[in-house]
Design an enzyme around this catalytic site. Structure first.
Site, short mmCIF file in Angstrom:
data_model
loop_
_atom_site.label_atom_id
_atom_site.label_comp_id
_atom_site.label_asym_id
_atom_site.label_seq_id
_atom_site.Cartn_x
_atom_site.Cartn_y
_atom_site.Cartn_z
N ASP A 97 0.62 -3.79 8.28
CA ASP A 97 1.35 -4.03 7.04
C ASP A 97 0.88 -5.31 6.34
O ASP A 97 1.51 -5.78 5.41
CB ASP A 97 2.86 -4.08 7.33
CG ASP A 97 3.68 -3.73 6.09
OD1 ASP A 97 3.16 -3.03 5.21
OD2 ASP A 97 4.85 -4.18 6.01
N GLU A 148 -13.20 7.88 17.02
CA GLU A 148 -12.88 8.57 15.76
C GLU A 148 -14.04 9.50 15.38
O GLU A 148 -13.82 10.62 14.89
CB GLU A 148 -12.60 7.53 14.66
CG GLU A 148 -12.24 8.10 13.31
CD GLU A 148 -10.75 8.40 13.10
OE1 GLU A 148 -9.90 7.61 13.55
OE2 GLU A 148 -10.44 9.43 12.48
N ASP A 178 0.83 -1.21 0.00
CA ASP A 178 0.00 0.00 0.00
C ASP A 178 0.86 1.27 0.00
O ASP A 178 0.37 2.37 0.22
CB ASP A 178 -0.97 0.00 1.18
CG ASP A 178 -0.26 -0.05 2.53
OD1 ASP A 178 0.98 -0.04 2.56
OD2 ASP A 178 -0.96 -0.12 3.57
N SER A 235 16.04 17.46 -3.70
CA SER A 235 16.93 17.16 -2.57
C SER A 235 16.77 18.17 -1.44
O SER A 235 16.95 17.83 -0.28
CB SER A 235 18.37 17.12 -3.04
OG SER A 235 18.68 18.29 -3.78
N ASN A 243 -4.02 6.81 12.58
CA ASN A 243 -3.79 8.02 13.37
C ASN A 243 -3.83 7.73 14.87
O ASN A 243 -3.79 8.64 15.69
CB ASN A 243 -4.78 9.14 13.00
CG ASN A 243 -6.22 8.77 13.32
OD1 ASN A 243 -6.50 7.70 13.87
ND2 ASN A 243 -7.14 9.66 13.01
CA LIG Z 1 2.29 -1.40 3.84
CA LIG Z 2 -8.14 6.08 13.34
CA LIG Z 3 -1.39 -1.35 5.36
#
Ligand SMILES: [Ca+2]
Ligand SMILES: [Ca+2]
Ligand SMILES: [Ca+2]
Length: 610
Positions: free
Chosen positions: A243, A280, A223, A298, A266
């Protein structure tokens, strides 16, 4: 080049590879390696160290560089730097050259084979360097004699230090004569590539591709957000909080108000047991969250070579602790930059990055930053990596995008820099292409700010008679000398401004102004469906004035080693100026201040860090 760096990281981390290679056995004395059967592998890897250092001296444009001669020039710069440091270490510690070389190697970290590589280089080139330095020859002569610097017509005259008293040509002949009598075997000086090892080829390809595309090397769910800091990881964009799930990443609108998991990373999720309302929803609904995205070069990525790496008088093993991380971040430090930086400043300055301020304004923005920037980026080559930008028009929050290609459209290292500069017409067409891309990728309600180009004449004006870090010990290398050395080798990051030729500096500034005007005009006339467009001058003179008011000098705002990039202080002062300007003129860009910030802190602490 960056690819080569990363390859070594992988090598070091992969046990499977370790078994096949003797490289990683750090317990062995360096001398033993040389006699081992597979030492050819190490020999092939060793020029890596020089290349890394040489890469360090210029922000390497990613395009339009004549391949072989360009890398040769960097070998020359790298050699001159390393030999200078060795010479100066011997001088500072009143030691032999041999001891100075071993001292330098002892300072380097084990990671990325830096120490091992260093000892090999000493084995290979040490005897020759000792002979030449023993004849009072300087780093320029040593590197020409060792053929790191080319003998061809174009390069033979390039030198960093004052020319020897005897004729240059005569000195070179003498140096080569000394080496002829040397029994040292001749080694290949460049063109080696660790990726040529068969068992590394595949992993190399993968890393090279990730660097080329400017996306994280380690990304379990693809992602574009990572849990590793370097190799385009969370130093560059917010850390992935899951992940293994590609629908979970920073900057998305929360799924089902994050009642059961944190889908936007977040740190805010779950249900308040007191009233059954998801946090949330309670804390972030209607708070107008937004992310910050930099499209930069840069300067925006905060290219930085710590002067401790080159300053013999202050050098210790502490000087290089950050070298491996810096190398795997392409010598950029986006985590400390003015736009997307999230770490506390290493200088004493109190100003914060734009991301930091956006997060402070609304804690729901936590981790929503992306530095889509690269050394050498310009309006021309942004198209090569803009696809690394991650924003889903349908699912994500709007973003503030800062377009800051502040130099490479007028900066290049060619003998005559002017023909390589972007014209206003080309600028218009390149930037329109970028804006159209953004219009089809940014969620509605986004904002895009175009930065103009600075007037770089202050570089020469404030630096040319100062001593470069390599020239401070013996008062023998000024920035004027350093700039002309880079220009001579055609590796100057900006031949137009880093030049003793006033006419050329003025022409460069004129073109920069024309390009800024093009951007300004676009902001005034073009409209887009999904974002509002703004323009802001890159008024470096205002930053200098501000710094002067605080009792500082302009040269203190420039990176000391490359003499070109704005340093951390300049980058943060600039962020401050931009923030204040937005606040007073276009406050709608920033969104509201979230009244629930302190409650978020109370319930979620640091929201899981960055
Ligand atoms: Ca990821
Ligand atoms: Ca959240
Ligand atoms: Ca992810």
């Amino acid at each position: 080049m960056a690819a080569c760096i990363s390859e070594v990281v992988t090598l070091e981390r992969s046990r499977r590879v370790e078994k096949k290679s003797d490289l990683v056995d750090k317990s062995m004395a360096p001398g033993i390696h040389l006699r081992m059967k597979s030492s050819w592998k190490v020999l092939k890897a060793t020029p890596l160290f020089l290349l890394l250092l040489s890469q360090s001296l210029a922000s390497v444009p990613y395009e339009n560089q004549p391949g072989a001669s360009y890398s040769d020039s960097h070998s020359c710069v790298g050699c001159v730097v390393v030999v200078s440091v060795i010479e100066q270490l011997a001088e500072v510690h009143n030691s032999s050259v041999q001891v100075a070389m071993e001292r330098l190697c002892s300072y380097l970290p084990e990671k990325l084979f830096l120490k091992t590589t260093c000892y090999f280089l000493v084995q290979m080139f040490g005897p020759d360097i000792i002979k030449l330095l023993g004849e009072a020859m300087n780093a320029d002569v040593v590197c020409h004699a060792l053929e790191f610097c080319k003998q061809d017509a174009a390069q033979s005259q390039c030198h960093l230090y004052p020319l020897p008293q005897e004729a240059w040509k005569f000195t070179l002949e003498k140096a080569k004569h000394i080496l002829k009598r040397s029994s040292t075997t001749k080694y290949p000086r460049s063109g080696s590539n660790i990726c040529s090892l068969p068992f590394l080829a595949k992993i190399c390809q993968k890393i090279e591709l990730s660097i080329k595309k400017a996306v994280p090397f380690k990304d379990g769910d693809s992602d574009k957000y990572s849990v590793s800091p370097t190799l385009r990881g969370y130093h560059w964009r917010g850390r992935d909080c899951n992940d293994r799930n590609k629908t979970v990443y920073p900057g998305r609108r929360p799924d089902n108000w994050d009642a059961h998991q944190d889908t936007n990373c977040n740190g805010i999720w779950g249900i308040d047991p007191k009233d059954g309302i998801p946090y949330e929803k309670k804390f972030c609904e209607g708070s107008q969250p937004r992310g910050i995205i930099l499209l930069g070069d840069s300067a925006g990525a905060h290219f930085h070579i710590p002067p401790e790496w080159l300053t013999a008088s202050q050098m210790s093993s502490k000087s290089f602790f950050n070298l491996p991380a810096a190398l795997t971040d392409e010598l950029d430090w986006p985590q400390l930059s003015g736009v997307t930086g999230f770490l506390d400043s290493t200088s004493r300055i109190e100003e914060k990055s734009i991301y930091h301020r956006l997060r402070k304004r609304n804690h729901c923005n936590h981790r929503d930053y992306q530095s889509i920037s690269r050394n050498g980026a310009s309006s021309r080559n942004l198209k090569n990596f803009i696809e690394s930008l991650s924003r889903n028009q349908a699912l994500d929050q709007p973003a503030i995008v800062i377009y800051a290609m502040i130099g490479n459209d007028v900066c290049n290292g060619r003998a005559d820099p002017i023909p390589g500069m972007t014209t206003p017409e080309q600028m218009y067409s390149n930037v329109m292409q970028t804006l159209k891309y953004l219009d089809s990728h940014l969620p509605n309600g986004s904002h895009v700010i175009l930065y103009g180009l600075p007037d770089g004449t202050f570089l020469w004006d404030s630096l040319h008679d100062q001593y470069h870090p390599l020239g401070q010990l013996n008062k023998d290398v000024t920035y004027a000398d350093f700039f002309s050395f880079l220009s001579c080798l055609q590796v100057s990051p900006c031949g137009g401004w880093m030049s003793s030729n006033k006419t050329l500096r003025t022409l460069t500034s004129q073109r920069a102004e024309q390009l800024s005007n093009t951007l300004k005009k676009m902001a005034a006339t073009e409209t887009f469906t999904n974002f509002n467009l703004f323009y802001m001058d890159f008024a470096f003179h205002e930053i200098i004035e501000e710094w002067r008011r605080r009792g500082g000098q302009p040269w203190q705002l420039i990176e000391p080693v490359d003499g070109f990039h704005p340093n951390e202080v300049a980058s943060l002062l600039l962020a401050d100026r931009v923030w204040k300007k937005i606040q007073s003129q276009w406050p709608q860009i920033l969104g509201k201040e979230n009244p629930f910030n302190s409650q978020i802190e109370k319930v979620f602490g640091d929201q899981g860090g960055h």
